[in-house]
Design a protein around this motif. Structure first.
Motif, PDB file in Angstrom:
ATOM      1  N   GLY A 115     -91.773  78.836  -0.597  1.00 35.24           N
ATOM      2  CA  GLY A 115     -92.085  79.865  -1.569  1.00 35.24           C
ATOM      3  C   GLY A 115     -92.913  80.998  -0.994  1.00 35.24           C
ATOM      4  O   GLY A 115     -93.205  81.045   0.207  1.00 35.24           O
TER       5      GLY A 115
ATOM      6  N   THR B 243     -95.267  74.059  -4.602  1.00 36.78           N
ATOM      7  CA  THR B 243     -93.849  73.863  -4.906  1.00 36.78           C
ATOM      8  C   THR B 243     -93.561  72.400  -5.195  1.00 36.78           C
ATOM      9  O   THR B 243     -92.798  72.068  -6.109  1.00 36.78           O
ATOM     10  CB  THR B 243     -92.990  74.358  -3.728  1.00 36.78           C
ATOM     11  OG1 THR B 243     -93.034  75.784  -3.686  1.00 36.78           O
ATOM     12  CG2 THR B 243     -91.540  73.916  -3.875  1.00 36.78           C
TER      13      THR B 243
ATOM     14  N   ARG C 151     -87.129  75.057  -6.124  1.00 37.58           N
ATOM     15  CA  ARG C 151     -86.867  74.369  -4.858  1.00 37.58           C
ATOM     16  C   ARG C 151     -85.511  74.648  -4.279  1.00 37.58           C
ATOM     17  O   ARG C 151     -85.309  74.488  -3.085  1.00 37.58           O
ATOM     18  CB  ARG C 151     -86.978  72.850  -5.102  1.00 37.58           C
ATOM     19  CG  ARG C 151     -86.028  72.374  -6.180  1.00 37.58           C
ATOM     20  CD  ARG C 151     -86.227  70.895  -6.494  1.00 37.58           C
ATOM     21  NE  ARG C 151     -85.785  70.570  -7.818  1.00 37.58           N
ATOM     22  CZ  ARG C 151     -84.547  70.344  -8.141  1.00 37.58           C
ATOM     23  NH1 ARG C 151     -83.605  70.394  -7.230  1.00 37.58           N
ATOM     24  NH2 ARG C 151     -84.214  70.055  -9.374  1.00 37.58           N
TER      25      ARG C 151
END
Length: 365
Positions: free
Chosen positions: A269, A192, A363
């Motif tokens: 995530g 991420t 994000r």
């Protein structure tokens, strides 16, 4: 005690120490002084109340101290509160909740041995709720982990082409910043961090400023082996960054526990969430569900080892009226993993935990 709880709630919800309030009463029952803990390094609630009293040249001798948490017995950044109460000549101490920290507990027994009348348990449930996450972190030796995700009604965190701006509405995204502000650290994996270049700071609804943040920004934590580029927003100096070079969730939390981090917001995530879920290291799930369907694209969580409905990781809605709340056009659901009954089969643990993410998940959904 209800007044002491009100005072305790004024303290910071983040940081290494619990929220504590104290009320001092004279032998005839009238109010002498009160205090609360204002954060790490400041006077504890009992010391703050005693200092207020001393500033007026008054005495607590023969009186009663009403405190929301068992007075500590250790010397850390400040001195032991149990000894301070003894030195002040209190005749009675009423305590709501016991201290789960073995390094600080024992104040009630110390006071009793010194001849003080001690009562424990008054409004204990309310006092425990005030410090629930802190108490759990201290008792378990690891931070409380809240997993936050945003998804469509069919469980997608992004479209098939990888786009995810914006799955949820602006009010829901603003609510995420409120959630961040209530945690000591925000955690993502290197996948991420590299794919999205997130800031992971508490910001205002328009994406600027500090979002009403009055205390320090949460610690920004990246877990995984890959390097972050020098120009990454996580290196912008707006908040401290810790790169934990491991793929093991247990090791990540051990590093944070050593830094006295009590609460972590897991935002990384599907793969990161799956790693923590498989390891049994998720304490609470906050899901923002958008009234939309994608039909394809990354799921909100990767494989957690569930092969049949009997193996499902069941959750219960969190206690209180805010377990299911409408936020803008979306719904926020807060739930906690259900303890498995004795003998019930857990998910297959054969897959090793993987913290480093390979899927792009935005994000800030």
């Amino acid at each position: 005690m209800r007044r002491a709880l009100q005072l305790a709630a004024r303290g910071p919800a983040t940081g290494p120490n619990p929220r504590v309030g104290c009320v001092l009463l004279a032998p005839d029952g009238h109010l002498l002084a009160e205090g609360h803990h204002r954060g790490a390094g400041t006077a504890h609630a009992e010391a703050a109340a005693l200092a207020e009293l001393a500033a007026r040249g008054a005495s607590a001798a023969g009186g009663t101290a009403v405190v929301t948490l068992e007075p500590c017995t250790h010397t850390g950044r400040t001195g032991p509160c149990a000894q301070a109460l003894l030195a002040a000549g209190l005749a009675r101490v009423v305590i709501a909740d016991t201290d789960p920290n073995p390094a600080a507990a024992g104040g009630a027994d110390l006071l009793r041995r010194a001849g003080v009348d001690v009562e424990v348990g008054l409004l204990a449930e309310a006092a425990h709720a005030l410090n629930e996450r802190w108490a759990a972190a201290v008792a378990r030796g690891r931070p409380w982990v809240t997993w936050k995700f945003a998804a469509t009604l069919d469980g997608r965190s992004a479209a098939a082409d990888g786009t995810s701006r914006w799955i949820t509405s602006a009010p829901a995204r603003a609510d995420v910043h409120r959630l961040r502000a209530g945690h000591d650290a925000v955690l993502v994996g290197t996948g991420t961090a590299l794919a999205d270049d997130p800031a992971l700071t508490v910001r205002a609804p328009d994406g600027t400023g500090e979002g009403g943040q009055t205390g320090p920004q949460p610690l920004r934590v990246v877990a995984g082996l890959r390097e972050l580029p020098a120009g990454a927003r996580l290196r912008d100096g707006r908040a401290e960054l810790v790169h934990v070079r491991t793929r093991d969730p247990q090791q990540v939390l051990a590093v944070l526990a050593a830094r006295e981090v009590r609460t972590v917001l897991l935002e990384g995530g599907p793969a990161l969430a799956a790693a923590f879920a498989r390891a049994g290291l998720v304490d609470e799930v906050v899901a923002y569900l958008a009234p939309a369907l994608l039909g394809a694209g990354p799921a909100a969580v990767a494989d957690v080892g569930v092969s049949s409905i009997a193996d499902a990781l069941r959750l219960d809605l969190a206690p209180g009226p805010d377990a299911v709340v409408r936020v803008g056009e979306d719904v926020r659901v807060t739930a906690r993993p259900r303890a498995r009954p004795a003998g019930e089969r857990a998910p297959d643990p054969s897959h090793p935990p993987v913290v480093e993410e390979v899927a792009r998940v935005h994000r800030d959904r």
